[in-house]
Every structure is written in C-alpha cells, then in structure tokens.
Enzyme design. Structure first.
Site, PDB file in Angstrom:
ATOM      1  N   HIS A  36       0.840  -1.205   0.000  1.00  0.00           N
ATOM      2  CA  HIS A  36       0.000   0.000   0.000  1.00  0.00           C
ATOM      3  C   HIS A  36       0.875   1.255   0.000  1.00  0.00           C
ATOM      4  O   HIS A  36       0.595   2.230  -0.688  1.00  0.00           O
ATOM      5  CB  HIS A  36      -0.887   0.041   1.245  1.00  0.00           C
ATOM      6  CG  HIS A  36      -1.822  -1.130   1.382  1.00  0.00           C
ATOM      7  ND1 HIS A  36      -1.630  -2.131   2.306  1.00  0.00           N
ATOM      8  CD2 HIS A  36      -2.954  -1.447   0.711  1.00  0.00           C
ATOM      9  CE1 HIS A  36      -2.621  -3.009   2.209  1.00  0.00           C
ATOM     10  NE2 HIS A  36      -3.436  -2.636   1.252  1.00  0.00           N
ATOM     11  N   ASP A 149      -3.166  -7.362  -7.498  1.00  0.00           N
ATOM     12  CA  ASP A 149      -4.542  -7.772  -7.793  1.00  0.00           C
ATOM     13  C   ASP A 149      -4.783  -7.492  -9.270  1.00  0.00           C
ATOM     14  O   ASP A 149      -5.466  -6.541  -9.638  1.00  0.00           O
ATOM     15  CB  ASP A 149      -5.510  -6.980  -6.907  1.00  0.00           C
ATOM     16  CG  ASP A 149      -5.234  -7.234  -5.441  1.00  0.00           C
ATOM     17  OD1 ASP A 149      -5.769  -8.194  -4.903  1.00  0.00           O
ATOM     18  OD2 ASP A 149      -4.434  -6.474  -4.850  1.00  0.00           O
TER      19      ASP A 149
HETATM   20  P1  AMP Z   1      -6.306  -3.958  -0.517  1.00  0.00           P
HETATM   21  O1  AMP Z   1      -6.143  -3.185   0.754  1.00  0.00           O
HETATM   22  O2  AMP Z   1      -5.870  -5.384  -0.414  1.00  0.00           O
HETATM   23  O3  AMP Z   1      -7.675  -3.789  -1.146  1.00  0.00           O
HETATM   24  O4  AMP Z   1      -5.309  -3.300  -1.556  1.00  0.00           O
HETATM   25  C1  AMP Z   1      -5.362  -1.939  -1.854  1.00  0.00           C
HETATM   26  C2  AMP Z   1      -4.456  -1.665  -3.024  1.00  0.00           C
HETATM   27  O5  AMP Z   1      -3.121  -2.037  -2.686  1.00  0.00           O
HETATM   28  C3  AMP Z   1      -4.833  -2.478  -4.269  1.00  0.00           C
HETATM   29  O6  AMP Z   1      -4.695  -1.647  -5.416  1.00  0.00           O
HETATM   30  C4  AMP Z   1      -3.819  -3.583  -4.263  1.00  0.00           C
HETATM   31  O7  AMP Z   1      -3.539  -4.098  -5.532  1.00  0.00           O
HETATM   32  C5  AMP Z   1      -2.608  -2.880  -3.686  1.00  0.00           C
HETATM   33  N1  AMP Z   1      -1.665  -3.866  -3.132  1.00  0.00           N
HETATM   34  C6  AMP Z   1      -1.922  -4.814  -2.206  1.00  0.00           C
HETATM   35  N2  AMP Z   1      -0.835  -5.575  -1.985  1.00  0.00           N
HETATM   36  C7  AMP Z   1       0.123  -5.104  -2.818  1.00  0.00           C
HETATM   37  C8  AMP Z   1       1.485  -5.479  -3.083  1.00  0.00           C
HETATM   38  N3  AMP Z   1       2.075  -6.489  -2.467  1.00  0.00           N
HETATM   39  N4  AMP Z   1       2.168  -4.768  -4.018  1.00  0.00           N
HETATM   40  C9  AMP Z   1       1.579  -3.740  -4.679  1.00  0.00           C
HETATM   41  N5  AMP Z   1       0.311  -3.341  -4.469  1.00  0.00           N
HETATM   42  C10 AMP Z   1      -0.405  -4.010  -3.554  1.00  0.00           C
END
Ligand code: AMP
Length: 282
Positions: A36, A149
């Site tokens: 994030h 994702d």
């Molecule tokens: P989430 O909180 O899981 O909904 O993720 C929020 C955003 O962070 C989304 O755009 C995800 O793709 C991104 N994200 C989550 N994990 C990663 C990671 N390891 N590397 C890059 N972006 C990430």
C-alpha cells in the site's frame, strides 16, 4: 493529514479544493503494508494532492469468506498514512457507503467471470461498485492500484474506459518480502510452515519466467512448469494457474508479445494470489 470519518466530511473537503486541483487517489481495505505504501509514494511522487480511503468493503466478500476475520488496524493505518505524507483519508463506514435501500450494482461480466471470479462469483461486482462510488466521491485525476490484484486492475481500467471516466489508472509493481512472497494483508494469518508453502507460488512463477526467457512460448509448458513448483508443498492447495493476455484476460495458447501468468492457492485456509508478466504487457 485530514482524517474524515463521514461522507459529509469527505464531500466538504473535496469541495474545498480548487476546481483545477489534481488529486491522486489510493483506495485500500486497511491493514496497510509496504505494498500500500508503494502506491501512496507513487501518488506523492507524481506531485498531486494525495487522498486515500480505508474501507473493508463487505460486498466484495462472499458468504463463506473472511470478512469478519479481515485484519483491522486503524491506529497503525493512520500512522502509516501520516508517515507517507497523505493529505486526506476517509475511514468509511459500511452503513454510509450502503445506506438502507441501496440497490445498484456495477458489473464487468467479461472480465469478472474467469480467474478469481470462478471461486468468487460476486467479488468483482462488489469491487467495481465500490470503486466507482469512491471515484465519484473523490473525483481524482489519478487512481493508483497494485498489479498484485491483476484482474482487479484490468477490470477497473476497463470500467474507466467504458464509462468515460476522466482519470488515469496507474498500475504499480508488486511489492514482495525479501524471500519473494507478495505482500498481502492476509499474510499475517499464515503459520510459519504456511509461509514456507506460500513461497512455492512465487517460485513457480519465477521458474516459468526462466523458461520463457529461455525461449519457451507454449502456454501449456509454461503453466506446467509453474504448477510443478507451486504444487511441490502439500500445504498449498492450488486453485488455478493461468496464462492470460493483459487486456481481455483471455487464456493464451502461446505467448507472442507478452502475457500474465496468474496463480491462486490456499495455504492454511488463507487464499493467496500472485502473478508475473512474461514479455511485454500493456
Ligand atoms: P487492498 O487493501 O488489499 O484492497 O489493496 C489496496 C491496493 O493495494 C490495491 O490496489 C492492491 O492491488 C494494492 N496492493 C496490495 N498488496 C500489494 C502489493 N504487495 N504490491 C503492490 N500493491 C499491492
């Protein structure tokens, strides 16, 4: 950093910005980690006002999924957002996002049915609906999302294009632990042995990439190579490994210019996803 706990505060803040203000927006479900943070940094770097949302969106969880167990770490999230120099954050509340009578659903069926959609048939409608709502509320000029994702990123790119939304979708690279495990808010639920098993996913993807670099273009062979390693640890139960194009998510028979090898597996009951680009992708 302005911290908003209500939609009213968010709308007041948004209206207070100059009409030509450029806003970079990072939607999250909280439990923030370096992945994030990399999106927040990318937004900060592009010189725009940076806004984030923290919302564990119930409609993107299926009936037997981990909505109740999803990690919630508000204090740490607030500290991380401050550290990254975020200008504004909305900690959203489900009752405000989906008030009584809410009846609309945004769907992108062609991109939501395959890959993760097979085991999560309602997931992407939940994602598309909440992201469109958030975009309408924040009205950003740039939306930052992770390639981790991948299907979600492709689907949101499509939605932005199809619905003529005036904003750039910026895809950010996957952030990994030094051992290769893609960072995820769900990783905290892995046992020590589960973590080791989870590493097999990335190992499989890397092995396929090596084969690709050595000249292999046949999708079946590349997928087989990835699954051989990914299935090596019996704790990892594979859901899918597929090689798809990066715009329509259609299965490829062979990789000409490029494609994305995507994997999903369960380890310790935790659902993990990862992917890797082979060749050039859009
Ligand atoms: P989430 O909180 O899981 O909904 O993720 C929020 C955003 O962070 C989304 O755009 C995800 O793709 C991104 N994200 C989550 N994990 C990663 C990671 N390891 N590397 C890059 N972006 C990430």
């Amino acid at each position: 950093m302005i911290v908003a706990n209500s939609k009213r505060e968010l709308l007041e803040w948004r209206r207070s910005l100059d009409s030509d203000a450029r806003l970079g927006f990072v939607p999250t479900m909280g439990a923030l980690h370096e992945g994030h943070r990399s999106l927040l940094r990318a937004a900060r770097k592009s010189g725009v006002t940076v806004a984030a949302s923290v919302f564990v969106n119930p409609t993107q969880f299926g009936p037997n999924e981990d909505l109740d167990q999803y990690p919630r770490t508000r204090e740490a999230d607030e500290a991380a957002l401050r550290e990254e120099g975020v200008d504004f954050v909305w900690f959203a509340d489900a009752a405000e996002v989906y008030p009584t009578g809410f009846a609309t659903e945004v769907r992108v069926p062609l991109l939501a049915a395959g890959l993760c959609g097979r085991s999560r048939p309602t997931h992407f409608a939940g994602v598309a609906t909440v992201v469109l709502k958030l975009l309408n509320l924040f009205r950003p000029s740039q939306l930052f999302m992770g390639r981790k994702d991948f299907q979600q990123l492709v689907l949101i790119r499509r939605l932005v294009l199809d619905l003529d939304l005036e904003l750039d979708v910026v895809g950010c690279d996957i952030v990994r632990d030094p051992d290769g495990l893609a960072l995820s808010s769900r990783n905290v639920k892995l046992s020590e042995a589960g973590r080791v098993a989870a590493l097999a996913l990335n190992r499989g993807l890397l092995a396929a990439r090596e084969l690709f670099k050595a000249g292999e273009r046949d999708a079946v062979k590349l997928v087989l190579e990835a699954s051989r390693l990914a299935m090596a640890d019996p704790r990892a139960s594979l859901e899918y490994i597929e090689l798809v194009d990066s715009v329509h998510l259609k299965a490829l028979e062979s990789v000409e210019r490029g494609g994305v090898l995507a994997i999903a597996a369960r380890v310790d009951g935790v659902r993990l996803i990862d992917n890797i680009a082979l060749g050039e992708i859009d």
